[in-house]
Design a protein around this motif. Sequence first.
Motif, short mmCIF file in Angstrom:
data_model
loop_
_atom_site.label_atom_id
_atom_site.label_comp_id
_atom_site.label_asym_id
_atom_site.label_seq_id
_atom_site.Cartn_x
_atom_site.Cartn_y
_atom_site.Cartn_z
N UNK A 1 37.26 1.60 5.72
CA UNK A 1 37.31 0.13 5.66
C UNK A 1 38.60 -0.41 6.25
N UNK A 2 38.64 -1.69 6.59
CA UNK A 2 39.85 -2.28 7.17
C UNK A 2 41.00 -2.28 6.16
N UNK A 3 42.20 -2.20 6.70
CA UNK A 3 43.41 -2.15 5.88
C UNK A 3 43.84 -3.58 5.56
N UNK A 4 43.61 -4.00 4.33
CA UNK A 4 43.89 -5.38 3.95
C UNK A 4 45.27 -5.57 3.32
N UNK A 5 45.82 -4.51 2.75
CA UNK A 5 47.07 -4.63 2.00
C UNK A 5 47.91 -3.39 2.22
#
Length: 264
Positions: free
Chosen positions: A95-99
């Motif tokens: 998944x995309x790196x949000x934090x």
Amino acid sequence: MSSPQPPLADWVGRALVVGCGGIGRALLAELEQRAPGLQLVGASRHDFRRDVRRDSREDVRSGEKASWERVSHWPLDLTDDGSLARLGDALQDGPPLRLVLNTAGVLHDGTLRPEKRLAQVCRANLERSFAVNAFAPVLLAQAVEPALPRQAPFHFASLSARVGSLGDNRLGGWYSYRSAKAAQNQLLRTLALEWSRRLPLGCVSLLHPGTTATPLSAPFQASVPPERLFSPQRAARHLLAVLNGLGPEQSGGFWAWDGQPIPW
């Protein structure tokens, strides 16, 4: 500060906490409770989960009640370019790196000690402090950049320190640590300006957690009033509350644990 975007509790993707000492581990525990949509990764040289098992009774006493079931450990040495490259490659799957929360730092280590006067300054200690406190955060940003989302908000935050403020320096001393944290501030402020053009939904933040009861501050805690010495769990709650109030318009800021700006 007003909340310009959905809270972290509503985000979906991956969260990376770099440095799994007291504050890093507390952040992972807090995120496990408060951010169900985020896959949690703790990155450090040593697998902190062994310490969790060993210290589980102390964790319960201190209020750290995470199950750790949603937390993975990935090996990372911030001073090794190859290790950073492997982290970047691994992050591109999934998944995309949000934090991203960088909590790694060094104040005393072996012969490294905060200097009280000029005669104690030496090249080796300056280089050691800058490698971890200044160079590592911007090289981490370089490594993780390909995994950051282009169409969704994200946070990239790194722990700084009030002693890194030039405007707030009234006591002197601590040459290596002060200057390395000031250099980190400049590097990530510059990064924020670049990302505001290329990744405009991102927010880069420099965070002062307050004096926290961790091994980093242990030699200096005696002079801190009890009400100003935070547990790692309290520091983690403060830091996430600050991030919840920040968005792209505040990118590049230097913030204290209570959300107040710190002068450069």
